[in-house]
Design a protein around this motif. Structure first.
Motif, mmCIF file in Angstrom:
data_model
loop_
_atom_site.group_PDB
_atom_site.id
_atom_site.type_symbol
_atom_site.label_atom_id
_atom_site.label_comp_id
_atom_site.label_asym_id
_atom_site.label_seq_id
_atom_site.Cartn_x
_atom_site.Cartn_y
_atom_site.Cartn_z
ATOM 1 N N ALA A 139 -5.648 9.043 -8.175
ATOM 2 C CA ALA A 139 -5.567 10.092 -7.151
ATOM 3 C C ALA A 139 -6.623 9.893 -6.072
ATOM 4 N N ALA A 140 -7.853 9.532 -6.468
ATOM 5 C CA ALA A 140 -8.917 9.309 -5.493
ATOM 6 C C ALA A 140 -8.602 8.114 -4.607
ATOM 7 N N ALA A 141 -7.917 7.115 -5.173
ATOM 8 C CA ALA A 141 -7.600 5.911 -4.397
ATOM 9 C C ALA A 141 -6.512 6.168 -3.360
ATOM 10 N N VAL A 142 -5.594 7.105 -3.648
ATOM 11 C CA VAL A 142 -4.452 7.305 -2.738
ATOM 12 C C VAL A 142 -4.554 8.569 -1.896
ATOM 13 N N ARG A 143 -5.569 9.409 -2.106
ATOM 14 C CA ARG A 143 -5.570 10.721 -1.453
ATOM 15 C C ARG A 143 -5.706 10.652 0.069
ATOM 16 N N ASP A 144 -6.251 9.576 0.617
ATOM 17 C CA ASP A 144 -6.427 9.474 2.068
ATOM 18 C C ASP A 144 -5.280 8.736 2.750
ATOM 19 N N GLU A 145 -4.285 8.320 1.979
ATOM 20 C CA GLU A 145 -3.124 7.630 2.544
ATOM 21 C C GLU A 145 -1.943 8.599 2.622
ATOM 22 N N PRO A 146 -1.160 8.527 3.718
ATOM 23 C CA PRO A 146 -0.001 9.439 3.832
ATOM 24 C C PRO A 146 0.950 9.330 2.647
ATOM 25 N N ALA A 147 1.267 8.095 2.234
ATOM 26 C CA ALA A 147 2.175 7.932 1.091
ATOM 27 C C ALA A 147 1.532 8.450 -0.189
ATOM 28 N N GLY A 148 0.214 8.295 -0.295
ATOM 29 C CA GLY A 148 -0.498 8.785 -1.470
ATOM 30 C C GLY A 148 -0.480 10.294 -1.540
ATOM 31 N N ARG A 149 -0.666 10.951 -0.382
ATOM 32 C CA ARG A 149 -0.616 12.417 -0.365
ATOM 33 C C ARG A 149 0.775 12.908 -0.748
#
Length: 202
Positions: A139-149
């Motif tokens: 979650a920490a790795a993807v939270r700043d990416e649009p697809a991750g959010r």
């Protein structure tokens, strides 16, 4: 790898829990070592018995050897000494066996004492801790990416209670399907908050 949450309450609980688990393991190791030392003391009488029996057997055998040199009756005089020496050797063997038994108990009892506490740590606490670390790290790795959010929002829709979701709006699922950025961010933050992570910087 994310070991602790970003939010202070959860991070504090995690740190305190980790310290308590380490203390728990240390205390049970100390208990196991104490049991080992206590059981080992039971071997002292066996060691004394073995030493005394061996000493008596050697002395009787030596005396029997000297008596055996007496002319004519030497052989007959030796028999009582030989029998007594054999009995003393039996006593020494009993002492040796008692020490072996105590050595086995000194190994088995501490292992039994520490097995259950370690099993609780290995099979209850550790899997939960590792699962949180794995989920929080992703979650920490993807939270700043649009697809991750978007993935975090989907995770929140799939796993959070309906009461929490409806507080974000009655049509939160439809808003997410329509790609509403505010709905996606609200759902993503809901999932991040559950993991104790700070919201996205975006």
């Amino acid at each position: 790898m994310k070991l602790y949450a970003d939010r202070v309450p959860l991070a504090s609980r995690q740190l305190i829990t980790d310290l308590l688990v380490v203390l728990w393991i240390y205390l049970w190791v100390r208990v196991a070592l104490g049991i080992h030392d206590l059981v080992e003391k039971l071997a002292v009488p066996g060691a004394k018995l073995e030493s005394a029996g061996s000493g008596i057997a050697d002395n009787l055998a030596d005396a029997g050897g000297k008596v055996g040199r007496v002319p004519v009756v030497g052989d007959q005089l030796t028999k009582p000494f030989t029998g007594a020496a054999d009995a003393a050797r039996s006593i020494a063997e009993a002492g040796h066996q008692q020490q072996e038994l105590v050595d086995k108990l000194a190994l088995i009892l501490p292992l039994m004492a520490i097995a259950v506490p370690l099993a609780l740590v290995l099979f209850l606490w550790l899997p939960l801790r590792l699962r949180w670390i794995r989920r929080a790290s992703v979650a920490a790795a993807v939270r700043d990416e649009p697809a991750g959010r978007d993935l975090l929002a989907l995770r929140a829709l799939a796993s959070r209670p309906l009461g929490e979701l409806t507080r974000l709006g009655p049509d939160i699922a439809q808003s997410w399907r329509n790609g509403d950025a505010a709905a996606v961010d609200a759902l993503a933050e809901l999932e991040l908050r559950r993991l104790g992570l700070r919201p996205s910087r975006s």
